[in-house]
Write a protein that holds these residues in place. Structure first.
Motif, PDB file in Angstrom:
ATOM      1  N   GLN A 177       4.977   3.244   3.129  1.00 28.77           N
ATOM      2  CA  GLN A 177       6.191   3.984   2.791  1.00 28.77           C
ATOM      3  C   GLN A 177       7.360   3.043   2.564  1.00 28.77           C
ATOM      4  O   GLN A 177       7.521   2.084   3.299  1.00 28.77           O
ATOM      5  CB  GLN A 177       6.564   4.956   3.915  1.00 28.77           C
ATOM      6  CG  GLN A 177       7.813   5.753   3.607  1.00 28.77           C
ATOM      7  CD  GLN A 177       7.943   6.972   4.467  1.00 28.77           C
ATOM      8  OE1 GLN A 177       7.807   6.910   5.687  1.00 28.77           O
ATOM      9  NE2 GLN A 177       8.188   8.106   3.842  1.00 28.77           N
ATOM     10  N   GLY A 178       8.154   3.342   1.542  1.00 25.25           N
ATOM     11  CA  GLY A 178       9.339   2.544   1.259  1.00 25.25           C
ATOM     12  C   GLY A 178       9.260   1.882  -0.097  1.00 25.25           C
ATOM     13  O   GLY A 178       8.543   2.346  -0.988  1.00 25.25           O
ATOM     14  N   CYS A 179      10.014   0.801  -0.231  1.00 26.40           N
ATOM     15  CA  CYS A 179      10.093   0.107  -1.517  1.00 26.40           C
ATOM     16  C   CYS A 179      10.413  -1.361  -1.278  1.00 26.40           C
ATOM     17  O   CYS A 179      11.316  -1.687  -0.508  1.00 26.40           O
ATOM     18  CB  CYS A 179      11.172   0.762  -2.378  1.00 26.40           C
ATOM     19  SG  CYS A 179      11.348   0.031  -4.016  1.00 26.40           S
ATOM     20  N   VAL A 180       9.631  -2.221  -1.915  1.00 30.81           N
ATOM     21  CA  VAL A 180       9.792  -3.669  -1.741  1.00 30.81           C
ATOM     22  C   VAL A 180       9.973  -4.313  -3.107  1.00 30.81           C
ATOM     23  O   VAL A 180       9.216  -4.009  -4.034  1.00 30.81           O
ATOM     24  CB  VAL A 180       8.547  -4.262  -1.052  1.00 30.81           C
ATOM     25  CG1 VAL A 180       8.566  -5.784  -1.105  1.00 30.81           C
ATOM     26  CG2 VAL A 180       8.438  -3.786   0.386  1.00 30.81           C
ATOM     27  N   SER A 181      10.988  -5.163  -3.237  1.00 33.05           N
ATOM     28  CA  SER A 181      11.124  -5.878  -4.503  1.00 33.05           C
ATOM     29  C   SER A 181      10.643  -7.317  -4.333  1.00 33.05           C
ATOM     30  O   SER A 181      10.836  -7.937  -3.292  1.00 33.05           O
ATOM     31  CB  SER A 181      12.564  -5.834  -5.012  1.00 33.05           C
ATOM     32  OG  SER A 181      13.338  -6.806  -4.370  1.00 33.05           O
ATOM     33  N   TYR A 182       9.987  -7.768  -5.373  1.00 36.55           N
ATOM     34  CA  TYR A 182       9.338  -9.092  -5.386  1.00 36.55           C
ATOM     35  C   TYR A 182      10.077  -9.896  -6.426  1.00 36.55           C
ATOM     36  O   TYR A 182      10.016  -9.586  -7.612  1.00 36.55           O
ATOM     37  CB  TYR A 182       7.875  -8.875  -5.769  1.00 36.55           C
ATOM     38  CG  TYR A 182       7.000 -10.103  -5.874  1.00 36.55           C
ATOM     39  CD1 TYR A 182       7.193 -11.217  -5.065  1.00 36.55           C
ATOM     40  CD2 TYR A 182       5.939 -10.122  -6.780  1.00 36.55           C
ATOM     41  CE1 TYR A 182       6.347 -12.317  -5.161  1.00 36.55           C
ATOM     42  CE2 TYR A 182       5.095 -11.213  -6.878  1.00 36.55           C
ATOM     43  CZ  TYR A 182       5.311 -12.311  -6.061  1.00 36.55           C
ATOM     44  OH  TYR A 182       4.469 -13.403  -6.170  1.00 36.55           O
ATOM     45  N   TYR A 183      10.830 -10.911  -5.988  1.00 35.74           N
ATOM     46  CA  TYR A 183      11.679 -11.614  -6.940  1.00 35.74           C
ATOM     47  C   TYR A 183      11.849 -13.085  -6.611  1.00 35.74           C
ATOM     48  O   TYR A 183      11.528 -13.534  -5.509  1.00 35.74           O
ATOM     49  CB  TYR A 183      13.056 -10.936  -7.035  1.00 35.74           C
ATOM     50  CG  TYR A 183      13.879 -10.949  -5.763  1.00 35.74           C
ATOM     51  CD1 TYR A 183      14.790 -11.967  -5.502  1.00 35.74           C
ATOM     52  CD2 TYR A 183      13.754  -9.928  -4.821  1.00 35.74           C
ATOM     53  CE1 TYR A 183      15.558 -11.971  -4.351  1.00 35.74           C
ATOM     54  CE2 TYR A 183      14.515  -9.927  -3.665  1.00 35.74           C
ATOM     55  CZ  TYR A 183      15.415 -10.951  -3.429  1.00 35.74           C
ATOM     56  OH  TYR A 183      16.172 -10.966  -2.277  1.00 35.74           O
TER      57      TYR A 183
END
Lengths: 190, 190
Positions: free
Chosen positions: B52-58
């Motif tokens: 659950q949720g949101c992860v940004s890969y940068y």
DNA sequence: GATATTTATTAAACCAGTTTAATAAGAATC
DNA sequence: GATTCTTATTAAACTGGTTTAATAAATATC
């Protein structure tokens, strides 16, 4: 098929008997320059290892050729999405030179993976490797200028420029022949 | 971990005992909004499933943030290249919302694949799937205009636009906030 | 609820590509 | 070896983005 064997073992240990079992399914296929391994509306039943030659993987959309990849010696390839989904291809795999491949059918791949855990591991690891290469390519496409990408290709696959006409390389880099020509001119003026 | 189990079985058949063996290694991890799963110079030991949720890969290069991917519910992810090669990361994995992941360490992944041929098959197939997705993304990057890519993202992952600030979406699409704003204006004028 | 901070839009000048078309150079064919 | 066909370059006009900076709108904080 020593080169194929060697390439497989560069990924993971495979016993002689597993290797023998796997390799028996590979067939030698020869393609004359200009002939096709696949064309739109055909089904892709095989997975290939490129023994010798050069194959371009492209689509034609609205009259424009879009080169997705050039496969050369040592590459594993197929038209993956149609291969997995068993749907008609929308792409071309064309021999740019007289080309020799080792081909294994999808059903035989399945037999091999059922028989040998080690070879399935090789399958996973080779997929993983291409994943990484593709991912780097995505970032390259987004982060580098066209000029930088041209220079990088020149550095990483220099022989390609002797083997493949420039307008196909332009297409591979995502630009027009005119655009690539401009970049080359700009670079030569320095 | 029903969702994880379900996702694994959407790839291939896995017996209850193999599944049980595999799942025992996954640990629940919670990340507060704004916290990091990894930052540059750290090592990546885990493979994740996003519950659950949101992860940004940068990455941040020359002061500019470059978003490579947004991971949301049901995604498998890690910082793959550092994970494979066991070298320090150069990227960030940041929770854009309060996020729950199931994490499994690389050594445990190895144990699972050694123990279960079926789960190694799952590993290969999931890798294959991401390969296909990445490949489509490469072609999208090269064949579509920025406007078309914006529209496609809007269609394929509409909820992203509610969860993620627009300048990060711009970065993901490979353009500046100003550029994306112009595209949106152009579209709204029709 | 006023203030500070972050995020999104707009404007202007600029630039790296595009398209179209003409030309030149190279390769294949009779 | 002349002709035809393919490939690469150049020029000119155009376009969809960029950068920088100012402004407006939305959000968070005290």
């Amino acid at each position: 098929m020593e080169d194929l064997k060697k390439t497989i073992r560069s990924f993971t240990h495979v016993s002689d008997s597993d290797m023998e079992f796997g390799l028996q399914f590979y067939k030698n296929e020869v393609y004359k320059k200009g002939s096709f391994l696949i064309q739109p509306d055909q089904y892709m039943y095989n997975f290939y290892f490129l023994k010798q030659g050069c194959v371009s993987y492209y689509t034609i959309e609205e009259g424009t050729t879009r080169v997705m990849e050039f496969f050369t010696e040592g590459y594993f390839f197929t038209d993956l999405y149609p291969y997995i989904e068993e749907i008609p291809s929308e792409s071309y795999l064309e021999a740019l030179e007289d080309t020799i491949v080792y081909a294994i059918s999808k059903t035989d791949v399945q037999k091999v993976f059922d028989y040998s855990h080690a070879l399935e591991r090789f399958g996973r690891l080779s997929m993983q490797k291409t994943f990484v290469i593709n991912f780097q390519r995505i970032n390259q496409l987004r982060n580098l200028s066209n000029q930088e990408r041209y220079l990088q290709l020149l550095e990483k696959r220099p022989t390609l420029f002797q083997r493949v006409p420039q307008y196909l390389i332009a297409s591979y880099l995502g630009l027009t022949p005119v655009g690539l020509s401009k970049i080359r001119k700009r670079l030569s003026q320095k």
